[in-house]
Write an enzyme that holds these catalytic residues in place. Structure first.
Site, short mmCIF file in Angstrom:
data_model
loop_
_atom_site.label_atom_id
_atom_site.label_comp_id
_atom_site.label_asym_id
_atom_site.label_seq_id
_atom_site.Cartn_x
_atom_site.Cartn_y
_atom_site.Cartn_z
N ALA A 76 123.16 85.20 -31.88
CA ALA A 76 124.00 84.65 -30.81
C ALA A 76 123.42 83.32 -30.33
O ALA A 76 122.23 83.04 -30.50
CB ALA A 76 124.09 85.64 -29.65
N ASP A 77 124.28 82.54 -29.71
CA ASP A 77 123.85 81.31 -29.06
C ASP A 77 124.77 81.06 -27.87
O ASP A 77 125.97 81.34 -27.95
CB ASP A 77 123.90 80.12 -30.02
CG ASP A 77 123.22 78.90 -29.41
OD1 ASP A 77 121.97 78.93 -29.29
OD2 ASP A 77 123.92 77.95 -29.02
N THR A 78 124.20 80.55 -26.80
CA THR A 78 124.95 80.29 -25.57
C THR A 78 124.75 78.85 -25.14
O THR A 78 123.63 78.34 -25.17
CB THR A 78 124.50 81.24 -24.43
OG1 THR A 78 124.69 82.59 -24.85
CG2 THR A 78 125.29 80.99 -23.15
N THR A 112 129.49 81.63 -25.47
CA THR A 112 128.55 82.31 -26.35
C THR A 112 129.22 82.58 -27.68
O THR A 112 130.34 83.08 -27.72
CB THR A 112 128.07 83.64 -25.73
OG1 THR A 112 127.42 83.37 -24.49
CG2 THR A 112 127.09 84.36 -26.66
N GLY A 113 128.53 82.23 -28.75
CA GLY A 113 128.97 82.56 -30.09
C GLY A 113 128.12 83.70 -30.62
O GLY A 113 126.91 83.72 -30.40
#
Length: 193
Positions: A76-78, A112-113
């Site tokens: 994840a990344d935000t 978020t991805g």
């Protein structure tokens, strides 16, 4: 509830204590495994919602050569998005202060991805939450940075911390997304595997 996941050894590819807490809240057994030196860069041509999704999938790609057939990797990344500008993690206290001044009194997006990867498949999605901050004083910003040290947080704040209690006037979307993982959507996507 997620019997379909029993065939997988679930790997959370993140050192984020918030993501660990949120994934644990779903009652999922998992291990943490991170690789050093994964670049969090992206092409300049991406739209806001595409940026964290791209980075999450790039993080997943770093695991492809070492994955076992029974593993499910969650990456994840935000980011925080305000006025066409990405706010990632601050580089230092001055950077954190600048970010919080810019967020003060305004509405921004937290995006978020998330990427779910197995040896044979990949599923990815993103979630967007709008957060509105009240006007923050210099003293409040300085206190927050000094006491809570938000250097590991996109946009220089944690909604679950003091600044969220005193500074967030409203949100539209997932609260947990602002913490770093849209767990309701993650649960829905995991059920589809």
């Amino acid at each position: 509830m997620l019997e379909n996941l029993e065939k997988y050894k679930i790997i959370l590819a993140s050192n984020s204590p918030r993501r660990k807490e949120l994934l644990s809240g779903l009652g999922i057994k998992y291990e943490v495994k991170t690789l050093p030196g994964i670049e969090e860069t992206y092409p300049d041509t991406l739209k806001a919602e595409e940026i964290p999704l791209y980075i999450a999938c790039e993080k997943a790609a770093a695991y492809r050569n070492t994955m076992h057939p029974d593993e499910l990797i969650i990456t994840a990344d935000t980011i925080v998005w305000l006025d066409g500008v990405v706010m990632g993690k601050p580089h230092n206290e001055d950077d954190a202060r600048q970010m919080l001044w810019k967020l003060s009194g305004k509405t921004h997006q937290v995006i978020t991805g998330v990427c779910l990867t197995t040896v044979g498949a990949q599923r990815s999605f993103s979630a967007v939450t709008e957060v509105t901050f009240a006007e923050l004083s210099d003293e409040e910003i300085d206190y927050y940075i000094r006491v809570y040290k938000p250097m590991d947080k996109a946009g220089s704040y944690g909604i679950q911390e003091w600044i969220g209690f005193i500074g967030v006037r409203g949100i539209s979307g997932s609260y947990f997304n602002v913490m770093g993982l849209p767990v309701q959507r993650l649960y829905t996507e995991l059920k589809k595997l």
